[in-house]
Write an enzyme that holds these catalytic residues in place. Structure first.
Site, PDB file in Angstrom:
ATOM      1  N   CYS A  66       0.817  -1.219   0.000  1.00 17.03           N
ATOM      2  CA  CYS A  66       0.000   0.000   0.000  1.00 17.03           C
ATOM      3  C   CYS A  66       0.846   1.262   0.000  1.00 17.03           C
ATOM      4  O   CYS A  66       0.673   2.135  -0.836  1.00 17.03           O
ATOM      5  CB  CYS A  66      -0.940   0.000   1.182  1.00 17.03           C
ATOM      6  SG  CYS A  66      -2.177  -1.277   1.032  1.00 17.03           S
ATOM      7  N   HIS A  67       1.735   1.368   0.958  1.00 14.32           N
ATOM      8  CA  HIS A  67       2.490   2.614   1.070  1.00 14.32           C
ATOM      9  C   HIS A  67       3.980   2.392   1.201  1.00 14.32           C
ATOM     10  O   HIS A  67       4.711   3.262   1.661  1.00 14.32           O
ATOM     11  CB  HIS A  67       1.952   3.455   2.230  1.00 14.32           C
ATOM     12  CG  HIS A  67       0.476   3.657   2.139  1.00 14.32           C
ATOM     13  ND1 HIS A  67      -0.410   2.839   2.772  1.00 14.32           N
ATOM     14  CD2 HIS A  67      -0.256   4.531   1.431  1.00 14.32           C
ATOM     15  CE1 HIS A  67      -1.637   3.218   2.473  1.00 14.32           C
ATOM     16  NE2 HIS A  67      -1.577   4.232   1.661  1.00 14.32           N
TER      17      HIS A  67
END
Lengths: 180, 439
Positions: free
Chosen positions: A144-145
């Site tokens: 995701c990040h």
């Protein structure tokens, strides 16, 4: 009774008496609003059946060295990773590296069970499920990040603030573990 | 602007009703006789388009709710049931899903128009604030609506966004549990999101009423940014604005139809056609396109709490805009420097959106090796987002306040009518007569 009635007509509207009635009325209304609001807010908290958390038992003989299984625990993924000696060595070596959330590898597994790493599989950034084996430290990579965890599940790079959480668990035997 | 009412009931019934509930008078004064600046361009038609889109979303949404099952076990299947079995279900769902994108496209144009022509400046601050509230409600509604199909993107999007609340120090954890109704996103979360997704559009409609009310109190801004000074500067809402809005709506609906009928999934993500699985996060998780710039800002900041602060701050700064802009001139038509920085802002917003769709560590220029600054390669989307985020905040917090003080604006026209009419009227009386002949 008569006295007070006489007093009342003489003084017109007694300000302190009026104020008291206003304050009492507002306080009562405020209390009623709070009493009604509380159940309406509280109903959104976890219900009794959600709180009745089950613990999970897992048979470790199903896992090969180097492999990880993901099981569902309290609605979240749980990683059980059978670490190879090389991965353990790497984790121990990095105990002295600069860590964002300093913890030694020994603090993250049960004594004498260095091969078994049991972690809550949700990224401490925003809760995605990190991919095993990803990232430059051979641990996990969160798609995701971009948080990177090492082979001990410690945060090494990216926006996550904490290491992957070690849940409460106990070994029932050499091959059976109880989580929760 | 709300002057004397010119409504005259035409028959016995309307006279009877007017004395009891003057609703026809309200409509007449607001949408027929209401004076609009005569120089409004097509950027001013997006308010009407947005009202239309709100209507489309409410109607299609109510219909979808008749067939949808709000439960973790049934939601995904019920959406497929809508797509395959319900009569015209595919049409209604594609309308609703693409309608959200169209709604956001229109609202971004509407906001940028306000930004460019200074529609947020006195006396329109409350109008602007109400618009910001509507935008906030829209984002909440869209986010919760995207969770409802319970696909992989829905689920993990919900996990990421709700965990943002968990970033708040100390109280974040309990609030997160309260919000999710459990220790993870699950059935309880889906149910409450459905309930709120149904509620919020009506709250939006309520704030829209306030927004239009505030608009009709202060009057519309216009491309010159100067106030109408006489009757010659304005035209009645009907037929001038109604016809123009109607034409713009038709063109907009054509674009909408192109998406619904020819490329209904182009704005969505394929992973959302996989049922939610809490144990596997999609390889590349992205929000819907209209959230990408904010997502890029979130990822640009290396610290969890500060990332969340920056993301909310990027919206919060819009609320402060009326008090940040020091320029006395509303329209950027007469502000050459402001216009330049505004165009850069547009480019930056698109860049942020582009960065939000990319993996953070991917290279911007493929093959170019650079060095690492703050844990990330300089040639990466993280760094591009960081620079863009800096400009975004600098535009509102530094450039906008400073520009008003240092720039020399071009001269603004005396009246709206003087640049709008090809032959500037020499005397106001003659001009008024001209306008009446035209009308």
């Amino acid at each position: 009774m008569a006295d007070s009635a006489v007093h009342n007509t003489e003084a017109g509207d007694d300000p302190s008496r009026r104020d008291f009635i206003h304050i009492a009325a507002i306080a009562a209304a405020g209390g009623a609003v709070a009493a009604i609001a509380w159940p309406l807010i509280s109903q959104m908290n976890p219900s009794a059946d959600t709180l009745a958390l089950a613990s999970v038992e897992y048979d470790l003989t199903k896992i090969e060295p180097g492999q990880q299984v993901t099981i569902n625990w309290r609605g979240k993924p749980l990683f059980i990773r059978y670490r190879t000696q090389a991965q353990i060595d790497e984790a121990v070596r990095d105990d002295s590296a600069q860590l964002k959330d300093p913890e030694s590898d020994a603090q993250r597994h049960k004594p004498g069970k260095a091969q078994w790493l049991i972690l809550v599989g949700s990224c401490t950034h925003l809760g995605c499920v990190p991919t095993v084996g990803g990232g430059e430290y051979g641990g996990w990579f969160c798609p995701c990040h971009g948080s990177v965890y090492d082979t001990s599940g410690r945060i090494r790079k990216g926006p996550a603030p904490k290491n992957l959480v070690v849940p409460e668990y106990a070994f029932l035997s050499d091959t059976k573990v109880k989580i929760g | 602007m709300s002057g004397h009412s010119t409504y005259e009931p035409k028959n016995g019934f309307s006279r009877w009703l007017d004395q009891r509930l003057p609703v026809t008078r309200l409509v007449w004064d607001s949408f027929v006789d209401y004076p609009t600046p005569r120089n409004l361009n097509y950027w001013w038609t997006f308010g009407g388009i947005l009202s239309l889109m709100l209507g489309v979303q409410i109607v299609s949404g109510i219909v979808l709710a008749m067939h949808y099952t709000p439960s973790a076990s049934g939601a995904f299947a019920s959406v497929e049931h809508i797509m395959r079995d319900v009569n015209y279900g595919w049409l209604i769902r594609y309308t609703h899903a693409n309608g959200a994108s169209m709604f956001f496209m229109a609202v971004y144009i509407h906001m940028l128009r306000g930004l460019y022509y200074g529609s947020f400046k006195p006396p329109r601050e409350v109008l602007w604030l109400l618009g910001c509230v509507i935008y906030g409600l829209m984002m909440a509604t869209a986010f919760m609506g995207y969770v409802l199909p319970w696909g992989q993107m829905s689920f993990h999007g919900a996990v990421v966004i709700t965990n943002i609340i968990g970033a708040i120090p100390v109280i974040g954890g309990p609030i997160l549990t309260w919000l999710q109704g459990g220790f993870a996103v699950d059935n309880a979360t889906l149910n409450r999101f459905f309930s709120l997704h149904y509620l919020l559009p009506f709250m939006i409609a309520g704030v829209v009423v306030l927004h239009v009310w505030a608009l009709h109190v202060v009057g519309q801004n216009n491309p010159t940014g100067i106030d109408p000074k006489s009757k010659v500067d304005t035209l009645p809402f009907t037929p001038y604005a109604t016809v123009k809005d109607g034409f713009a709506m038709s063109v907009f609906l054509i674009l909408f139809a192109v998406f619904v009928f020819y490329m209904p999934n182009s704005l969505g993500h394929a992973d959302n056609y996989i049922e939610a699985n809490p144990l596997v996060t999609p390889q590349h998780i992205v929000p819907e396109w209209y959230f990408l710039p904010f997502y890029a800002i979130l990822r640009a900041v290396p610290d969890k709490v500060m990332g969340v602060v920056a993301m909310f701050g990027s919206i919060g700064v819009l609320f402060a805009l009326p008090w940040l802009d020091t320029s006395k001139v509303r329209s950027m038509r007469y502000r050459p420097m402001a216009k330049l920085y505004f165009i850069i802002l547009l480019v930056v917003c698109v860049t942020l959106g582009f960065c939000g769709a990319k993996l953070p560590d991917d290279q911007v220029i493929p093959g170019l090796e650079t060095f690492k600054v703050m844990d990330s390669d300089l040639n990466s989307f993280v760094w591009l987002s960081r620079l863009a985020t800096l400009y975004y905040f600098a535009y509102f917090l530094i450039i906008t306040p400073l520009l008003g003080l240092i720039e020399t604006p071009k001269p603004t026209p005396e009246t709206i009518a003087s640049p709008a009419l090809s032959h500037p009227p020499t005397t106001p009386a003659g001009a008024a007569a001209d306008a009446e002949k035209k009308g």
